[in-house]
Design an enzyme around this catalytic site. Structure first.
Site, short mmCIF file in Angstrom:
data_model
loop_
_atom_site.label_atom_id
_atom_site.label_comp_id
_atom_site.label_asym_id
_atom_site.label_seq_id
_atom_site.Cartn_x
_atom_site.Cartn_y
_atom_site.Cartn_z
N LYS A 569 0.90 -1.18 -0.22
CA LYS A 569 0.00 0.05 0.12
C LYS A 569 0.71 1.22 -0.09
O LYS A 569 1.98 1.13 0.41
CB LYS A 569 -0.85 0.11 1.08
CG LYS A 569 -0.58 -0.61 2.50
CD LYS A 569 -1.27 -0.56 3.71
CE LYS A 569 -2.27 -1.60 3.40
NZ LYS A 569 -3.61 -1.56 2.99
N ARG A 570 0.51 2.50 -0.59
CA ARG A 570 1.04 3.50 -0.25
C ARG A 570 1.77 3.74 0.95
O ARG A 570 1.35 3.17 1.97
CB ARG A 570 0.38 4.92 -0.81
CG ARG A 570 -0.09 4.94 -2.20
CD ARG A 570 1.25 5.18 -2.92
NE ARG A 570 1.72 6.42 -2.93
CZ ARG A 570 1.85 7.59 -3.94
NH1 ARG A 570 1.01 7.33 -4.96
NH2 ARG A 570 2.50 8.66 -3.62
N LYS A 575 -0.77 4.04 7.77
CA LYS A 575 -0.82 2.65 7.23
C LYS A 575 0.18 1.74 7.96
O LYS A 575 0.22 0.84 7.93
CB LYS A 575 -0.70 2.62 5.62
CG LYS A 575 -1.73 3.34 4.89
CD LYS A 575 -1.42 3.33 3.46
CE LYS A 575 -2.23 3.92 2.49
NZ LYS A 575 -3.63 3.30 2.41
N THR A 672 -8.98 -1.52 -0.40
CA THR A 672 -9.67 -2.62 -1.19
C THR A 672 -8.36 -3.62 -1.38
O THR A 672 -8.79 -4.80 -1.89
CB THR A 672 -9.84 -2.07 -2.67
OG1 THR A 672 -8.94 -1.19 -3.06
CG2 THR A 672 -11.18 -1.17 -2.48
N LYS A 676 -8.72 -7.79 -1.88
CA LYS A 676 -7.99 -8.63 -3.15
C LYS A 676 -7.22 -9.64 -2.66
O LYS A 676 -7.33 -10.87 -2.89
CB LYS A 676 -7.05 -7.89 -3.87
CG LYS A 676 -7.95 -6.89 -4.75
CD LYS A 676 -6.97 -5.60 -4.99
CE LYS A 676 -7.77 -4.36 -5.76
NZ LYS A 676 -6.91 -3.06 -5.75
#
Length: 837
Positions: A569-570, A575, A672, A676
C-alpha cells in the site's frame, strides 16, 4: 527448484484446442496477420515482439468495436438514465488480458498465437500499464467501470489522459528515485481520439454583470480533446466508454505576438496550455494547493459537463429533430458521481451553465444541480481535504468564485434560521474558511451541492457522520449513506489467479464470477480434504511462480515454502509500515524461533513526503542486515519490490499467505487491497479499521488475526494523551528495536540516519505505533503457530474466500445504482455484432 508451469503451459496440458473453437482460431490468425501487414505495415520477417503485441491487441480490439457501437446504439434507442463517474484518477493497469477474459476470447487467442509460433504471455508482458492513478482511489474507479459495464448500466468514466502517469520507482542504494512514466511512447492501441467532440475550456478573465445577464469575458481558452477507451462488461456484449481529456492549445494561442516578431516563442508557449494534461500529481491522501492542479480539476469538469449536456440534448442517435431544450429533466436522465472532492467544481460549473448560459433561475438551477450530483468521501485525514485559497480562485475562475459565494450566502441563511445565534456552527459549516488566508472548503461544497454523500465502508461512514461532517449530518441526515467498496472478481480472481478460479468453478460452477455471493456455498467444502488440498496446491504454485519472478526480475532468491507476509500500500504514516518494521526487527532479534518467513513490502512514497521516503530507506536497510546474516540464513528474508503497479499486484496478491492491514483504527476509509488478498486466499492480520470490520463479520472474526485498539480506544487515548516514551520504557523488545534503529545498527555507516523517524515515533506520532506494538507481536506469534498446521490454516483460508461475496464491486455498484442514481442494474445480454438485429 523446478520451474513451475506457466498458466499458458497448464492450459496447453488440458488441450485448449477443443475449447477454443476452430473457426474462431482461424479467424483470429487471419486478422492477426492482416493487422501485422496492413495496420502496422510489417513483414513477419522484420516484425518485433512489440509489433506482435500490437497486432494481437488490434485483433482483440476488433471484437470490441462492433460491440461498442452496438452498445451506444442500444443506449440511444432505449434512452436510459446515464451515470457519469468523474474521477481525476483511473488506475487501469493493462487491458489486453482483461478484455480477452471479458469477451471469452482467452483460449482462442492462446491457441491462435500458439499456432503462429508465439507465446501469448510474452506478448501480454509488452503492454505498458496505464498508471493514471496513485492507489486505492484510482483503482476503485477502474473496478467500478468494469462493474458498471457488467451490470448493463449506461455509464461513462470521465478523467484526464495524463501523458505521464504515476512515476516509475527505482530503488537506488535503498532510496526511492522517481523516473517519468512515459506510458504512451509506443502508442496506445486501446484508445480512439475523437477530435469531433473537442471542447473549449476557459480560464482567467473577468466577470461582467450586464442587463442581459452575467458574462465571463477576456478568458484564455484551452481545448479539451477526448480519447475514448472501450470498457467491456463480463460476457454480456456491453461495451461502455471511458473518455479521457487531453489539453491542446488553440491554433491562435498567443499568435498575436507574431506581429512583433515573437512567433517562435508564441508557438513554444503552447506548452503552457498543454501542460494541464501532462502529469498526474503523485500524492495519495495529501492535498497540494498548486494552480496547475486546480486547472486540471476545472479542465476535466468543464469539458465533461459540456459533453453531458450535449448528449442530454441530442438524446436520439443521429436525430436532429429530437432535441431536449428543457434542462429541468436533467436529474431524471443524468447522474454525476464525484469521486472524492477533486471534481467538486462540477457543482459551480453546472450552476454557471444553467444560470448564465441557459438562463434558468437560480432556485431552479440549484434544484437541478443538487438532484444531479452525488459525492463520495474517501478520507478523514485533515491533510487530505482540499481547501483552495480564495486569491488563486479569484484569478483562475472569477465567475465560479462568485457562484460559490452565492451558494454559501444562501447556505448560511438556511443554517442561521435553523440555529439562530449559533455563530460557532455558522463558522464550522461555512464553505469559506476564514483565518490567515481565506479558503474554500471543497468537501463542504460537495455536501451542500449533492443529494447524496457516502463513505466507503460502514465504520468510515459512521465516522464522517459522528465527527468530520457531524454538523451537516444533523441538518440533512437523509443525504448520508454508506457504500462499502468492492473489487472486480474478473481482474482480481479470474485473470490474476486462474488456478484458484478453476478450483472454485469445479465445485460450484462459473456463475459466481458475476454473482460473487455464491462463494458462500464453498462453506460446505470446508472439511473436504480434496478441496483443502486443491486450494493449498494452487497457493503453493502461485508462490513458486512468484519466487521465479523475483529471481528473474529482482535477483532475489527466496524459499517458496516460507510464509509470504505482504504489506502492499502507499507508504504513509497512518498505514503504519513502521509497525511492520518493528515486528521484523523483533522477530530478527528472536531469530532462534523464527520459522521460514518472507516479509515483502512494495509501494511508492509521494516524492515530496520526506518521512515516507525515510520509511523505504529503513525497510531496505533492515533487509540489508537481515538478509546477509548467516545465522538467520533463509529463515527470514525482507524484500522491497520496486515500482509497484497493477501488473505487479496481479503477481504478488495470489502468492501472499498473510495480508498486513494494520492502519490505526479510524484512519483507513476502507481499503480494497484487503479484499483482493482475502479473495486470493491470504489471511488478514489487521486492526478493526476500514473494511476489515466487515471482512471479519463476513468470514468470522476467528478466521482473521485481529489486534490492537478499536476506534473508541483511539478516541479515549486522544483525550488522555498518548505517551510513546512510557511504552518504550515498559516493553524491553520495543526498547531494543528502537535502540537498534537510533544507534545505527541498521545504518552502520550513518548511525544517525534514522533520527527523524525515531524522533517522530517517540514524540510526534499521530498514529500511535507503540500503543499497538505488543498486541501486534502477540498476534504475529499466533500467525506463526497456525502456519505450522497447514490443514487448519487452509480451512481458515476457505472461510475467508467464502466470505468474499460482499466485496464484489458489482454489489457496490448495484447499491449506488439503486440508492443514489435511481437506476436498475441488469444481467441481460445484448446481441453480439454478428447477431441479426
Amino acid at each position: 527448484m523446478p520451474k513451475p508451469l506457466t498458466d499458458q503451459e497448464k492450459r496447453k496440458q488440458i488441450s485448449v484446442r477443443g475449447l477454443a473453437g476452430v473457426e474462431n482460431v482461424a479467424d483470429l490468425k487471419t486478422n492477426f496477420n492482416r493487422h501485422l501487414h496492413f495496420t502496422l505495415v510489417k513483414d513477419r520477417n522484420v516484425a518485433t515482439k512489440r509489433d506482435y503485441y500490437f497486432a494481437l491487441a488490434n485483433t482483440v480490439r476488433d471484437h470490441l468495436v462492433g460491440r461498442w457501437i452496438r452498445t451506444q446504439q442500444h443506449y440511444y434507442e432505449k434512452d436510459p438514465k446515464r451515470v457519469y463517474y468523474l474521477s481525476l484518477e483511473f488506475y487501469m493497469g493493462r487491458t489486453l488480458q482483461n478484455t480477452m477474459v471479458n469477451l471469452a476470447l482467452e483460449n482462442a487467442c492462446d491457441e491462435a498465437t500458439y499456432q503462429l509460433g508465439l507465446d501469448m504471455e510474452e506478448l501480454q508482458d509488452i503492454e505498458e500499464d496505464a498508471g493514471l492513478g496513485n492507489g486505492g482511489l484510482g483503482r476503485l474507479a477502474a473496478c467500478f467501470l468494469d462493474s458498471m459495464a457488467s451490470l448493463g448500466l449506461a455509464a461513462y468514466g470521465y478523467g484526464i489522459r495524463y501523458e505521464f502517469g504515476i512515476f516509475n520507482q527505482k530503488i537506488v542504494s535503498g532510496w526511492q528515485v522517481e523516473e517519468a512514466d512515459d506510458w504512451l511512447r509506443y502508442g496506445n492501441p486501446w484508445e480512439k481520439a475523437r477530435p469531433e467532440y473537442m471542447r473549449p475550456v476557459h480560464f482567467y478573465g473577468r466577470v461582467e454583470h450586464t442587463p442581459e445577464g452575467v458574462k465571463w469575458v477576456d478568458t484564455q481558452v484551452v481545448l479539451a480533446l477526448p480519447y475514448d477507451t472501450p470498457v467491456p462488461g463480463y460476457r454480456n456484449n456491453i461495451v461502455n466508454t471511458m473518455r479521457l481529456w487531453s489539453a491542446k492549445a488553440p491554433c491562435d494561442f498567443n499568435l498575436k505576438d507574431f506581429n512583433v516578431g515573437g512567433y517562435i516563442q508564441a508557438v513554444l508557449d503552447r506548452n503552457l496550455a498543454e501542460n494541464i494534461s501532462r502529469v498526474l500529481y503523485p500524492n495519495d491522501n495529501f492535498f497540494e494547493g498548486k494552480e496547475l492542479r486546480l486547472k486540471q480539476e476545472y479542465f476535466v469538469v468543464a469539458a465533461t459537463l459540456q459533453d453531458i449536456i450535449r448528449r442530454f440534448k441530442a438524446s436520439k442517435f443521429g436525430s436532429t429533430e429530437f432535441v431536449r431544450m428543457d434542462l429541468s429533466t436533467l436529474p431524471d436522465k443524468v447522474a454525476i458521481q464525484l469521486n472524492d472532492t477533486h471534481p467538486a467544481l462540477a457543482i459551480p460549473e453546472l450552476m454557471r451553465i444553467l444560470v448564465d448560459t441557459e438562463k434558468v433561475s437560480w432556485e431552479k438551477a440549484w434544484d437541478i444541480t443538487v438532484r444531479t450530483c452525488a459525492y463520495t468521501n474517501h478520507t478523514v485525514l485533515p491533510e487530505a481535504l482540499e481547501r483552495w485559497p480564495i486569491d488563486l480562485f479569484q484569478n483562475l475562475l472569477p465567475r465560479h468564485l462568485e457562484i460559490i459565494y452565492e451558494i454559501n450566502r444562501r447556505h448560511m441563511e438556511r443554517i442561521s434560521k435553523l440555529y439562530p445565534g449559533d455563530h460557532d456552527r455558522l463558522r464550522r459549516m461555512s464553505l469559506i474558511e476564514e483565518g490567515g488566508q481565506k479558503k474554500i472548503n471543497m468537501a463542504h461544497l460537495c455536501i451542500v451541492g449533492s443529494h447524496a454523500v457516502n463513505g466507503v465502508a460502514r465504520i468510515h461512514s459512521e465516522i464522517i457522520k459522528d465527527t468530520v461532517f457531524k454538523d451537516f449530518y444533523e441538518v440533512d441526515p437523509q443525504k448520508f449513506q454508506n457504500k462499502t467498496n468492492g473489487i472486480t472478481p474478473r481482474r482480481w480472481l479470474v485473470m490474476c489467479n486462474p488456478g484458484l478460479a478453476d478450483v472454485i468453478a469445479e465445485r460450484i460452477g462459473e456463475d459466481y464470477i458475476r454473482e460473487l455471493d455464491q462463494l458462500k456455498t464453498l462453506l460446505k467444502f470446508v472439511d473436504d480434504d480434496a478441496f483443502i488440498r486443491d486450494v493449498a496446491k494452487v497457493k503453493q504454485e502461485n508462490k513458486m511462480k512468484f519466487a521465479v519472478h523475483l529471481e528473474e526480475h529482482y535477483k532475489v532468491k527466496i524459499n517458496p515454502n516460507s510464509m509470504f507476509d505482504v504489506q502492499v500500500k502507499r507508504i504513509h504514516e497512518y498505514k503504519r509500515q513502521l509497525l511492520n518494521c518493528l515486528h521484523i526487527i523483533t522477530f530478527y532479534n528472536r531469530s532462534v524461533c523464527v520459522s521460514h518467513h518472507v516479509i515483502a513490502h512494495c509501494s511508492q512514497a509521494a516524492p515530496g513526503y520526506h518521512t515516507a521516503k525515510m520509511i523505504i530507506k529503513l525497510i531496505t536497510s533492515i533487509g540489508d542486515i537481515v538478509n546477509n546474516d548467516p545465522v538467520v540464513g533463509d529463515r527470514l528474508k525482507v524484500i522491497f519490490l520496486e515500482n509497484y503497479r497493477v501488473t505487479l499486484a496481479e503477481k504478488v496478491i495470489p502468492a501472499a499467505d498473510l495480508s498486513e492491514q494494520i492502519s490505526t483504527a479510524g484512519t483507513e476509509a476502507s481499503g480494497t487491497g484487503n479484499m483482493k488478498f482475502m479473495l486470493n486466499g491470504a489471511l488478514t492480520i489487521g486492526t478493526m479499521d476500514g473494511a476489515n470490520v466487515e471482512m471479519a463479520e463476513e468470514a468470522g472474526e476467528e478466521n482473521l488475526f485481529i489486534f490492537g485498539m478499536r476506534v473508541p480506544d483511539v478516541e479515549a487515548m486522544d483525550k488522555k494523551g498518548y505517551d510513546a516514551v512510557s511504552y518504550y520504557n515498559r516493553i524491553p523488545e520495543l526498547k531494543q528495536a528502537m535502540d537498534q534503529i537510533s544507534g545505527g545498527f541498521f545504518s552502520p555507516s550513518q548511525p544517525d540516519l534514522f533520527k527523524d523517524i525515531v524522533n517522530m515515533l517517540m514524540h510526534h506520532d499521530r498514529f500511535k505505533v507503540f500503543a499497538d506494538y505488543e498486541d501486534y507481536i502477540k498476534c504475529q506469534e499466533k500467525v506463526s503457530a497456525l502456519y505450522k498446521n497447514p490443514k487448519e490454516w487452509t480451512k481458515k483460508v476457505i472461510h475467508n474466500i467464502a466470505g468474499c461475496g460482499k466485496f464484489s464491486s458489482d454489489r457496490t455498484i448495484a447499491q449506488y445504482a439503486r440508492e443514489i442514481w435511481g437506476m436498475e442494474p441488469s444481467l441481460e445480454k445484448i446481441g453480439a455484432p454478428d447477431d441479426p438485429r
